[in-house]
Scaffold this motif. Structure first.
Motif, PDB file in Angstrom:
ATOM      1  N   ALA A 176     -11.397  23.277  27.959  1.00 49.29           N
ATOM      2  CA  ALA A 176     -10.952  23.414  26.860  1.00 49.29           C
ATOM      3  C   ALA A 176      -9.671  24.627  26.851  1.00 49.29           C
ATOM      4  N   THR A 177      -8.060  24.332  25.827  1.00 47.28           N
ATOM      5  CA  THR A 177      -7.317  25.008  26.054  1.00 47.28           C
ATOM      6  C   THR A 177      -6.820  26.051  24.543  1.00 47.28           C
ATOM      7  N   THR A 178      -6.860  26.957  24.371  1.00 46.55           N
ATOM      8  CA  THR A 178      -6.638  27.503  22.943  1.00 46.55           C
ATOM      9  C   THR A 178      -5.294  28.023  22.848  1.00 46.55           C
ATOM     10  N   ILE A 179      -4.035  27.099  21.858  1.00 48.20           N
ATOM     11  CA  ILE A 179      -3.434  27.158  21.288  1.00 48.20           C
ATOM     12  C   ILE A 179      -3.057  27.626  20.380  1.00 48.20           C
ATOM     13  N   GLY A 180      -1.951  29.197  20.487  1.00 48.39           N
ATOM     14  CA  GLY A 180      -1.585  29.569  19.337  1.00 48.39           C
ATOM     15  C   GLY A 180      -0.434  30.035  19.299  1.00 48.39           C
TER      16      GLY A 180
ATOM     17  N   ASN B  18      -0.195  32.187  13.839  1.00 51.90           N
ATOM     18  CA  ASN B  18      -1.765  31.778  14.277  1.00 51.90           C
ATOM     19  C   ASN B  18      -2.130  31.888  15.068  1.00 51.90           C
ATOM     20  N   LYS B  19      -3.324  32.278  15.932  1.00 59.78           N
ATOM     21  CA  LYS B  19      -3.578  32.655  17.298  1.00 59.78           C
ATOM     22  C   LYS B  19      -4.633  31.599  17.777  1.00 59.78           C
ATOM     23  N   SER B  20      -5.138  30.261  16.798  1.00 61.62           N
ATOM     24  CA  SER B  20      -5.830  29.656  17.345  1.00 61.62           C
ATOM     25  C   SER B  20      -6.045  28.448  16.619  1.00 61.62           C
TER      26      SER B  20
ATOM     27  N   ARG C 197      -4.264  25.122  17.708  1.00 57.90           N
ATOM     28  CA  ARG C 197      -4.709  24.031  18.074  1.00 57.90           C
ATOM     29  C   ARG C 197      -5.896  24.311  19.647  1.00 57.90           C
ATOM     30  N   THR C 198      -6.432  23.269  19.963  1.00 56.32           N
ATOM     31  CA  THR C 198      -7.375  23.114  20.949  1.00 56.32           C
ATOM     32  C   THR C 198      -6.913  22.411  21.446  1.00 56.32           C
ATOM     33  N   LYS C 199      -6.304  22.093  23.571  1.00 61.31           N
ATOM     34  CA  LYS C 199      -6.413  21.187  23.842  1.00 61.31           C
ATOM     35  C   LYS C 199      -7.183  20.913  24.935  1.00 61.31           C
ATOM     36  N   TYR C 200      -7.027  19.808  25.338  1.00 62.45           N
ATOM     37  CA  TYR C 200      -8.743  19.288  26.369  1.00 62.45           C
ATOM     38  C   TYR C 200      -8.381  19.294  27.790  1.00 62.45           C
TER      39      TYR C 200
END
Length: 247
Positions: A57-61, A65-67, A69-72
């Motif tokens: 998982a990579t958190t994209i901000g 908003n620092k969090s 989306r999450t990309k897998y």
């Protein structure tokens, strides 16, 4: 999710089968017919497993908003079991599909082994229940080193099965659920019918929420489907499911 006692699993027996790539899952999982073929005896202790690689998982901000989306990353999975036969077919699954049969009948170990490509089916039986994993296309090859550690237990060949996308499928393998097959559709009638064939009848009006009505327009007068108690009725009014029969 409701508690469903019949959806639990204790494996009593099982079989692993292969067939040419693209072969459909058999209609009767308990008596699969040709071209499905059993791979042979397998371990009673190391029955089955699934390992995976990737899926990080990579958190994209954003600045706001620092969090956001999450990309897998892509995930690959491998089904594992231990084959306990050492005949020619089993050795080729372990050492490679291109392992040559030498003039004396022995199996040569190739310098550049290639996995066996086939459809794959694992079936587990628990009393009256059965549970299966099916891949229309998979690569089968050794999953680990072989070791013969004692003289009291059966030696084994650890195999790995990597499900692959077949044709235009957006899935690599399928799993048959326990505890009944959920209804996905309902056709108007007196009473109407559910699909797929053999699906469990929804128990409540709320359970119909994910069932697609046919037709999707308001059902005509007198049309309905029965709920699981055999007496309660429901119909589609063009927007939602309603108790009773269509007025």
């Amino acid at each position: 999710m409701p508690i469903n006692d019949s959806a639990t699993l204790v494996v009593g027996s099982g079989n692993y089968l292969t067939a040419p790539v693209g072969t459909a899952m058999p209609a009767d999982l308990l008596t699969p017919t040709s071209p499905w073929a059993n791979v042979g005896h397998t371990s009673l202790e190391d029955v089955f497993g699934i390992t995976s690689e990737g899926g990080e998982a990579t958190t994209i901000g954003s600045l706001q908003n620092k969090s956001l989306r999450t990309k897998y990353s892509a995930r690959t999975e491998t089904m594992t079991f231990t084959l306990q036969q050492f005949d020619t077919a089993a050795l080729k699954l372990y050492f490679g599909a291109n392992a040559p049969i030498l003039p004396d009948g022995s199996v040569g170990v190739p310098t550049s082994p290639e996995p066996t490509q086939s459809a794959f089916l694992a079936i587990f039986v628990d009393g009256d229940n059965h549970f299966a994993f099916y891949a229309p296309k998979a690569e089968i090859y050794r999953a680990d080193d072989m070791a013969i550690s004692d003289t009291e237990s059966l030696a084994g060949l650890p195999l790995g099965v990597k499900p692959m996308a077949y044709g235009s499928n957006v899935w690599t393998y399928a799993i048959t659920p326990l505890g009944g097959l959920l209804a996905t559709g309902a056709s108007a009638g007196t009473p109407g019918t559910y699909t797929p064939d053999g699906a469990d009848v929804p128990a409540t009006l709320a359970a119909l929420s994910s069932v697609i009505a046919t037709p999707t327009s308001a059902w005509t007068t007198g049309k309905y489907v029965l709920l699981a108690d055999g007496t309660s009725k429901a119909y589609w009014n063009g927007t939602t499911w309603v108790a009773g029969q269509a007025p």
